[in-house]
Design an enzyme around this catalytic site. Structure first.
Site, PDB file in Angstrom:
ATOM      1  N   TRP A 183       7.836  64.108   9.454  1.00 42.40           N
ATOM      2  CA  TRP A 183       6.969  65.171   8.901  1.00 42.40           C
ATOM      3  C   TRP A 183       7.364  66.534   9.444  1.00 42.40           C
ATOM      4  O   TRP A 183       7.401  67.522   8.704  1.00 42.40           O
ATOM      5  CB  TRP A 183       5.493  64.859   9.176  1.00 42.40           C
ATOM      6  CG  TRP A 183       4.971  63.973   8.080  1.00 42.40           C
ATOM      7  CD1 TRP A 183       4.885  62.614   8.098  1.00 42.40           C
ATOM      8  CD2 TRP A 183       4.564  64.394   6.778  1.00 42.40           C
ATOM      9  NE1 TRP A 183       4.441  62.155   6.883  1.00 42.40           N
ATOM     10  CE2 TRP A 183       4.222  63.221   6.058  1.00 42.40           C
ATOM     11  CE3 TRP A 183       4.440  65.624   6.139  1.00 42.40           C
ATOM     12  CZ2 TRP A 183       3.769  63.260   4.736  1.00 42.40           C
ATOM     13  CZ3 TRP A 183       3.988  65.661   4.819  1.00 42.40           C
ATOM     14  CH2 TRP A 183       3.663  64.494   4.136  1.00 42.40           C
ATOM     15  N   ASN A 239      13.290  56.312   1.953  1.00 40.93           N
ATOM     16  CA  ASN A 239      13.493  57.474   2.826  1.00 40.93           C
ATOM     17  C   ASN A 239      13.683  58.777   2.044  1.00 40.93           C
ATOM     18  O   ASN A 239      13.097  59.799   2.379  1.00 40.93           O
ATOM     19  CB  ASN A 239      14.679  57.231   3.758  1.00 40.93           C
ATOM     20  CG  ASN A 239      14.901  58.417   4.682  1.00 40.93           C
ATOM     21  OD1 ASN A 239      14.000  58.820   5.403  1.00 40.93           O
ATOM     22  ND2 ASN A 239      16.096  59.003   4.629  1.00 40.93           N
ATOM     23  N   GLU A 296      21.228  55.927  11.390  1.00 41.15           N
ATOM     24  CA  GLU A 296      19.777  55.895  11.116  1.00 41.15           C
ATOM     25  C   GLU A 296      19.042  55.229  12.277  1.00 41.15           C
ATOM     26  O   GLU A 296      17.953  55.649  12.664  1.00 41.15           O
ATOM     27  CB  GLU A 296      19.479  55.157   9.810  1.00 41.15           C
ATOM     28  CG  GLU A 296      20.064  55.812   8.584  1.00 41.15           C
ATOM     29  CD  GLU A 296      19.704  57.278   8.469  1.00 41.15           C
ATOM     30  OE1 GLU A 296      18.517  57.612   8.557  1.00 41.15           O
ATOM     31  OE2 GLU A 296      20.636  58.100   8.316  1.00 41.15           O
ATOM     32  N   TRP A 337      18.707  57.795  14.823  1.00 36.93           N
ATOM     33  CA  TRP A 337      17.590  58.724  14.535  1.00 36.93           C
ATOM     34  C   TRP A 337      16.286  58.149  15.088  1.00 36.93           C
ATOM     35  O   TRP A 337      15.448  58.848  15.639  1.00 36.93           O
ATOM     36  CB  TRP A 337      17.423  58.931  13.019  1.00 36.93           C
ATOM     37  CG  TRP A 337      18.187  60.088  12.459  1.00 36.93           C
ATOM     38  CD1 TRP A 337      19.303  60.020  11.679  1.00 36.93           C
ATOM     39  CD2 TRP A 337      17.893  61.495  12.624  1.00 36.93           C
ATOM     40  NE1 TRP A 337      19.720  61.294  11.345  1.00 36.93           N
ATOM     41  CE2 TRP A 337      18.868  62.203  11.904  1.00 36.93           C
ATOM     42  CE3 TRP A 337      16.897  62.218  13.302  1.00 36.93           C
ATOM     43  CZ2 TRP A 337      18.885  63.602  11.838  1.00 36.93           C
ATOM     44  CZ3 TRP A 337      16.914  63.608  13.239  1.00 36.93           C
ATOM     45  CH2 TRP A 337      17.895  64.286  12.521  1.00 36.93           C
ATOM     46  N   TRP A 361       1.013  69.977   7.085  1.00 37.83           N
ATOM     47  CA  TRP A 361       1.799  68.738   7.195  1.00 37.83           C
ATOM     48  C   TRP A 361       1.039  67.638   7.921  1.00 37.83           C
ATOM     49  O   TRP A 361       1.257  66.447   7.695  1.00 37.83           O
ATOM     50  CB  TRP A 361       3.146  69.000   7.872  1.00 37.83           C
ATOM     51  CG  TRP A 361       3.090  69.539   9.274  1.00 37.83           C
ATOM     52  CD1 TRP A 361       3.065  70.856   9.636  1.00 37.83           C
ATOM     53  CD2 TRP A 361       3.041  68.793  10.498  1.00 37.83           C
ATOM     54  NE1 TRP A 361       3.007  70.969  11.005  1.00 37.83           N
ATOM     55  CE2 TRP A 361       2.993  69.724  11.570  1.00 37.83           C
ATOM     56  CE3 TRP A 361       3.038  67.437  10.800  1.00 37.83           C
ATOM     57  CZ2 TRP A 361       2.936  69.339  12.909  1.00 37.83           C
ATOM     58  CZ3 TRP A 361       2.993  67.042  12.138  1.00 37.83           C
ATOM     59  CH2 TRP A 361       2.928  67.977  13.170  1.00 37.83           C
ATOM     60  N   TRP A 390      -2.391  77.544   6.804  1.00 40.57           N
ATOM     61  CA  TRP A 390      -2.155  76.624   5.698  1.00 40.57           C
ATOM     62  C   TRP A 390      -3.220  76.857   4.637  1.00 40.57           C
ATOM     63  O   TRP A 390      -4.404  76.619   4.887  1.00 40.57           O
ATOM     64  CB  TRP A 390      -2.205  75.165   6.190  1.00 40.57           C
ATOM     65  CG  TRP A 390      -1.088  74.910   7.162  1.00 40.57           C
ATOM     66  CD1 TRP A 390      -1.156  74.994   8.525  1.00 40.57           C
ATOM     67  CD2 TRP A 390       0.257  74.589   6.839  1.00 40.57           C
ATOM     68  NE1 TRP A 390       0.073  74.748   9.067  1.00 40.57           N
ATOM     69  CE2 TRP A 390       0.963  74.488   8.062  1.00 40.57           C
ATOM     70  CE3 TRP A 390       0.953  74.382   5.646  1.00 40.57           C
ATOM     71  CZ2 TRP A 390       2.331  74.189   8.104  1.00 40.57           C
ATOM     72  CZ3 TRP A 390       2.296  74.083   5.691  1.00 40.57           C
ATOM     73  CH2 TRP A 390       2.972  73.988   6.909  1.00 40.57           C
TER      74      TRP A 390
HETATM   75  C1  LIG Z   1       8.017  62.136   6.277  1.00 41.38           C
HETATM   76  C2  LIG Z   1       8.672  60.894   6.852  1.00 41.38           C
HETATM   77  C3  LIG Z   1       7.901  59.934   7.474  1.00 41.38           C
HETATM   78  C4  LIG Z   1       8.502  58.787   8.034  1.00 41.38           C
HETATM   79  N1  LIG Z   1       7.700  57.845   8.645  1.00 41.38           N
HETATM   80  C5  LIG Z   1       8.284  56.757   9.222  1.00 41.38           C
HETATM   81  C6  LIG Z   1       7.487  55.786   9.887  1.00 41.38           C
HETATM   82  O1  LIG Z   1       6.275  55.916  10.038  1.00 41.38           O
HETATM   83  N2  LIG Z   1       8.114  54.673  10.383  1.00 41.38           N
HETATM   84  C7  LIG Z   1       9.467  54.492  10.278  1.00 41.38           C
HETATM   85  O2  LIG Z   1       9.986  53.471  10.733  1.00 41.38           O
HETATM   86  N3  LIG Z   1      10.233  55.428   9.682  1.00 41.38           N
HETATM   87  C8  LIG Z   1       9.693  56.536   9.141  1.00 41.38           C
HETATM   88  N4  LIG Z   1      10.490  57.449   8.500  1.00 41.38           N
HETATM   89  C9  LIG Z   1      11.960  57.281   8.523  1.00 41.38           C
HETATM   90  C10 LIG Z   1      12.550  56.503   7.341  1.00 41.38           C
HETATM   91  O3  LIG Z   1      12.104  57.038   6.130  1.00 41.38           O
HETATM   92  C11 LIG Z   1      12.224  55.013   7.382  1.00 41.38           C
HETATM   93  O4  LIG Z   1      12.557  54.492   8.658  1.00 41.38           O
HETATM   94  C12 LIG Z   1      13.013  54.225   6.352  1.00 41.38           C
HETATM   95  O5  LIG Z   1      12.752  54.721   5.053  1.00 41.38           O
HETATM   96  C13 LIG Z   1      12.624  52.747   6.450  1.00 41.38           C
HETATM   97  O6  LIG Z   1      13.289  52.011   5.478  1.00 41.38           O
HETATM   98  P1  LIG Z   1      14.491  51.032   5.809  1.00 41.38           P
HETATM   99  O7  LIG Z   1      14.140  50.111   6.919  1.00 41.38           O
HETATM  100  O8  LIG Z   1      14.893  50.412   4.511  1.00 41.38           O
HETATM  101  O9  LIG Z   1      15.561  52.077   6.319  1.00 41.38           O
HETATM  102  P2  LIG Z   1      17.131  52.014   6.577  1.00 41.38           P
HETATM  103  O10 LIG Z   1      17.715  53.155   5.820  1.00 41.38           O
HETATM  104  O11 LIG Z   1      17.702  50.680   6.353  1.00 41.38           O
HETATM  105  O12 LIG Z   1      17.238  52.420   8.119  1.00 41.38           O
HETATM  106  C14 LIG Z   1      17.269  51.429   9.145  1.00 41.38           C
HETATM  107  C15 LIG Z   1      16.246  51.733  10.201  1.00 41.38           C
HETATM  108  O13 LIG Z   1      16.553  52.951  10.862  1.00 41.38           O
HETATM  109  C16 LIG Z   1      15.357  53.610  11.235  1.00 41.38           C
HETATM  110  N5  LIG Z   1      15.335  54.905  10.554  1.00 41.38           N
HETATM  111  C17 LIG Z   1      15.934  55.222   9.386  1.00 41.38           C
HETATM  112  N6  LIG Z   1      15.772  56.520   9.106  1.00 41.38           N
HETATM  113  C18 LIG Z   1      15.042  57.032  10.108  1.00 41.38           C
HETATM  114  C19 LIG Z   1      14.543  58.329  10.392  1.00 41.38           C
HETATM  115  N7  LIG Z   1      14.777  59.389   9.602  1.00 41.38           N
HETATM  116  N8  LIG Z   1      13.804  58.507  11.497  1.00 41.38           N
HETATM  117  C20 LIG Z   1      13.568  57.475  12.341  1.00 41.38           C
HETATM  118  N9  LIG Z   1      14.017  56.217  12.130  1.00 41.38           N
HETATM  119  C21 LIG Z   1      14.750  56.008  11.024  1.00 41.38           C
HETATM  120  C22 LIG Z   1      14.202  52.749  10.771  1.00 41.38           C
HETATM  121  O14 LIG Z   1      13.784  51.963  11.871  1.00 41.38           O
HETATM  122  C23 LIG Z   1      14.839  51.911   9.680  1.00 41.38           C
HETATM  123  O15 LIG Z   1      14.211  50.661   9.508  1.00 41.38           O
HETATM  124  C24 LIG Z   1       9.909  58.615   7.947  1.00 41.38           C
HETATM  125  C25 LIG Z   1      10.674  59.599   7.312  1.00 41.38           C
HETATM  126  C26 LIG Z   1      10.064  60.731   6.772  1.00 41.38           C
HETATM  127  C27 LIG Z   1      10.918  61.771   6.091  1.00 41.38           C
END
Ligand SMILES: Cc1cc2nc3c(=O)[nH]c(=O)nc-3n(C[C@H](O)[C@H](O)[C@H](O)COP(=O)(O)OP(=O)(O)OC[C@H]3O[C@@H](n4cnc5c(N)ncnc54)[C@H](O)[C@@H]3O)c2cc1C
Length: 463
Positions: free
Chosen positions: A378, A337, A270, A273, A355, A302
């Site tokens: 997105w 997420n 993650e 990512w 979107w 859209w």
């Molecule tokens: C539509 C959509 C919008 C999103 N918008 C954002 C946003 O504005 N800011 C954001 O930080 N994340 C975003 N994410 C990614 C992800 O959902 C969040 O990072 C995550 O839910 C944050 O929670 P956590 O710290 O508990 O995640 P954990 O699951 O603990 O992940 C650890 C860290 O990994 C990074 N991460 C995890 N998943 C992703 C991912 N898919 N893409 C990029 N980084 C990721 C984040 O920095 C996160 O804090 C988005 C995902 C989607 C599907």
């Protein structure tokens, strides 16, 4: 003998004093280091007065200032345009140079270029460093020297590079911090913002970041099993700290990388990512201007049916998991997420709304809003992006609910009006006669799905 007498370190999305690239190099190279922070008027004037992120930044700066004062030092805080403020502060403190960490969002790149030009006029240099990611820009490329567009090979190349270049701790020599009388920070009101309470559980600053990080490390080995179930305490909840740099990515990656097991390795993915999307934005800055990564989708029409977007924003779609997710966003500034994926896909593919409208709504409400990750998420959900969900794969919001919130525990938490329903009815109340006060489904999933498939197919075949 140090290279510089006085250096300013301009903090931005790196609000900490430990394991910090710009502070590390500045304290190595200068006799006297002065941390500065500018509340950037160009960013702040677009935000509503109750924006909680400004409160998070403000509280994190206050904590930083307290630590600095304990060291006999101080941070200089100003409100204005950094292009004017930074050169003025460099002049005021007779700084030889300004150090900062990279911020690769298009606005920040342009701002930093202008600041560097202004500094140059008086013979000063802006030195910038990689800090908020492990690998940035061109550091991980394909064998042909191109940016990766598919995550799995990127992730493999990223890991190979990490084996060769393990994350280093960039220590800060606090003895080089300038001895200064402590400055009082401007109040939120001085900046045009209200004192809006942060959601429960969000503790800003170094202390909050460390508490959350320590807590997550106890749960790291269970991450892979729990991360998809929004009612469980599965994910790290560290995103806001990564966004504002109250935690060091090197510390997090260092821990995940050296911890065997599926939990740590899934979590590391993650974090990768996050870097995948950051390098993407660096290589394709037009993503920040609303362009689809797959250009053919820029021609997509859209329908944006009247009322659909508002119902989604206000958690009134009639699909409990989506509405609970949207309430979580509004009340806490966070969304799990799995739910970001479900609610984004629902807006685009069930409600047939552009979107970019959803992207903007998330950008307004997420405490952890990050341009690269939000745009990536997105475009993944809308199937317009790089290595995105295939366009013909459409989440069924009821099946997702049954699978990831089987007992309806999460739905009950955010939609108390449904809490009396049993676990069979809670995912689709209309199958059990509906609930007074809770809306019927805004669309029929099967009909919406067929219409969306036809629209996407049309774009794919005509381009
Ligand atoms: C539509 C959509 C919008 C999103 N918008 C954002 C946003 O504005 N800011 C954001 O930080 N994340 C975003 N994410 C990614 C992800 O959902 C969040 O990072 C995550 O839910 C944050 O929670 P956590 O710290 O508990 O995640 P954990 O699951 O603990 O992940 C650890 C860290 O990994 C990074 N991460 C995890 N998943 C992703 C991912 N898919 N893409 C990029 N980084 C990721 C984040 O920095 C996160 O804090 C988005 C995902 C989607 C599907």
């Amino acid at each position: 003998m140090k290279r510089f007498n006085t250096v300013l370190v301009w903090l931005r999305r790196d609000l900490r004093l430990h394991d910090h690239a710009a502070l590390h190099y500045a304290t190595q190279q200068a006799q006297r280091v002065i941390p500065v922070f500018i509340f950037d008027r160009n960013i702040l004037h677009n935000l509503p007065p109750n924006d909680r992120r400004v409160g998070f930044i403000h509280a994190s700066l206050q904590a930083l200032q307290q630590t600095l004062s304990g060291l006999g030092s101080s941070m200089i805080v100003r409100h204005g345009d950094p292009v004017e403020q930074i050169p003025a502060l460099a002049e005021r403190w007779s700084a030889d140079a300004v150090f900062c960490n990279h911020d690769d969002e298009p606005y920040a790149i342009q701002r930093d270029r202008q600041v560097a030009q202004q500094l140059q006029i008086t013979g000063r240099t802006l030195f910038d460093f990689k800090d908020q990611v492990i690998f940035e820009r061109d550091e991980v490329l394909t064998n042909q020297g191109k940016p990766f567009q598919v995550f799995t090979p990127y992730q493999r190349a990223w890991r190979r590079r990490l084996d060769l270049h393990p994350p280093e701790h960039l220590s800060v020599d606090v003895s080089a911090l300038a001895k200064l009388p402590v400055e009082t920070l401007p109040d939120l009101a001085d900046l045009g913002f209200q004192d809006t309470p942060l959601p429960a559980g969000i503790i800003p600053g170094h202390e909050g970041a460390q508490t959350a990080w320590q807590d997550f490390q106890q749960r790291l080995d269970r991450y892979a099993n729990l991360r998809n179930f929004p009612a469980k305490k599965g994910p790290s909840y560290l995103s806001v700290h990564l966004r504002f740099g109250t935690l060091s990515i090197r510390e997090l990656v260092g821990r995940a990388w050296t911890t065997p097991g599926e939990g740590a390795q899934t979590w590391l993915n993650e974090l990768i990512w996050r870097e995948f999307y950051q390098q993407l934005l660096w290589h394709y800055p037009s993503l920040a201007e609303g362009h689809s990564f797959r250009a053919e989708f820029d021609h997509m029409e859209w329908p944006n049916p009247p009322g659909h977007f508002t119902a989604w924003c206000e958690a009134r779609t009639g699909y409990p998991l989506v509405d609970a997710a949207m309430r979580q966003l509004l009340t806490s500034g966070y969304m799990h997420n799995r739910l970001r994926m479900v609610s984004a896909a629902f807006l685009v593919k069930d409600l047939q709304v552009d979107w970019r409208m959803g992207e903007a709504w998330f950008a307004r409400h997420l405490l952890d809003f990050d341009l690269a990750a939000n745009n990536g998420g997105w475009q993944w959900s809308a199937s317009t992006g790089c290595d995105a969900q295939p366009w013909f794969r459409i989440f069924n919001p009821v099946t997702q609910s049954e699978k990831f919130d089987p007992d309806g525990q999460f739905i009950r938490r955010y939609l108390p009006e449904l809490s009396h329903l049993d676990h069979r009815c809670i995912h689709a109340p209309w199958h059990c006669g509906g609930v007074k006060g809770y809306p019927p489904p805004l669309v029929d999933h099967a009909i919406a799905r067929a219409a969306t498939l036809a629209r996407y197919k049309n774009v794919k075949t005509s381009n």
